[in-house]
Design a protein around this motif. Structure first.
Motif: not given
Length: 323
Positions: A96-123
């Motif tokens: 799912m995350i890959g789909r989002l990042l690929d879309r940012l690339d396709a739209l030309g937004l990746r180079d000036d978009t801050l992408v942050v991935y985190t989570s609320d807790h572990g397991e």
């Protein structure tokens, strides 16, 4: 679709910036994965490696928690199946995350978009004989944090410093040149992300509090707080003994040093830090009062007209990914 709309607005000059939050529920209990994803990891995921603590005696709160949640007698087959499904859910989320990042690339937004991935807790997924979150072991309380912004953040680097989720918002605001939040508790680590040599205080907290009538909690109340300061972590349980771990020498948290004479000063210092500005008796009283307040609101809501129809029934088929 939202990214497409935002890109169109940017091209047309209808906006200059955008901020988008995407919340993914995976991986999360119950561990129900697509068959093809489960099969990818079947036979490749073993049992949890960390079991009983070095002294052979689990902490009394954890023992009570395990018994109340019925996770003491988990068979090897159940554990392997659950852990395999967990890995399958992580794989599904990665897709799912890959789909989002690929879309940012396709739209030309990746180079000036801050992408942050985190989570609320572990397991815990069986580590230390535990499941779900609710504990202060690293498996549960430590979360991933990955940031990317080409030209502003160095690529492929790691940071060993300790930060907190409440610091993420402050960091994003500084990164985008926005003013800090009024009365915000978070501290920006944007400069630390850019340069590992920036001074930083490796101090952070986590807490778990529950009242006397929580469906998922143990009987009674719990007021617990974790303090992480550099290499040491102290877990404070109100009216119970604490735990103390040296994460540098014991990253698996198998050796509780709370009663070790040569760590008495560290224990005392971190207990003081845990209780600084944090009164467990006061917190317990406030939670109990809120439980009583909610009971009044519930009874009132059941008497007024029209009856509430905005209810979300929880059905077993809601846990499926392939429908």
């Amino acid at each position: 679709d939202v990214l497409d709309e935002l890109a169109a607005d940017l091209r047309a000059g209808r906006r200059e910036h955008f901020a988008l939050t995407v919340g993914l529920m995976l991986p999360h209990a119950p561990f129900v994965a697509r068959k093809e994803d489960f099969d990818r990891f079947a036979g490749r995921v073993g049992l949890a490696e960390r079991r009983a603590p070095a002294n052979g005696h689990p902490h009394p709160w954890l023992s009570e928690w395990s018994g109340h949640r019925d996770i003491i007698d988990v068979t090897d087959e159940e554990e392997r199946r659950a852990r395999t499904a967990y890995y399958a859910l992580v794989f599904s989320m990665d897709r799912m995350i890959g789909r989002l990042l690929d879309r940012l690339d396709a739209l030309g937004l990746r180079d000036d978009t801050l992408v942050v991935y985190t989570s609320d807790h572990g397991e815990q997924i069986g580590e230390h004989g535990l499941w779900w979150k609710h504990t202060f072991y690293e498996d549960s309380v430590r979360v991933p944090l990955i940031m990317a912004l080409p030209g502003s953040l160095p690529e492929g680097q790691r940071r060993d410093q300790v930060v907190n989720l409440i610091d993420v918002t402050a960091t994003m605001l500084e990164a985008t040149g926005a003013p800090p939040l009024t009365n915000g508790d978070g501290v920006s680590f944007w400069r630390l992300a850019q340069d590992d040599a920036v001074p930083w205080q490796n101090l952070t907290y986590s807490e778990y509090c529950q009242g006397s009538r929580f469906d998922w909690g143990i009987p009674g109340t719990t007021q617990a707080r974790m303090v992480r300061f550099g290499r040491y972590k102290l877990n404070y349980y109100h009216r119970m003994p604490p735990q103390l771990f040296d994460l540098q020498d014991d990253p698996d948290e198998m050796n509780d040093l709370a009663d070790a004479r040569h760590h008495a000063a560290v224990r005392a210092q971190l207990v003081r830090e845990a209780l600084r500005g944090w009164d467990p008796d006061e917190i317990e009283a406030r939670i109990e009062q809120r439980i009583a307040d909610k009971a009044i609101l519930r009874d009132w809501a059941n008497q007024v007209e029209p009856p509430s129809t905005h209810l979300w029934p929880m059905r077993a088929d809601h846990n499926r990914l392939d429908t």
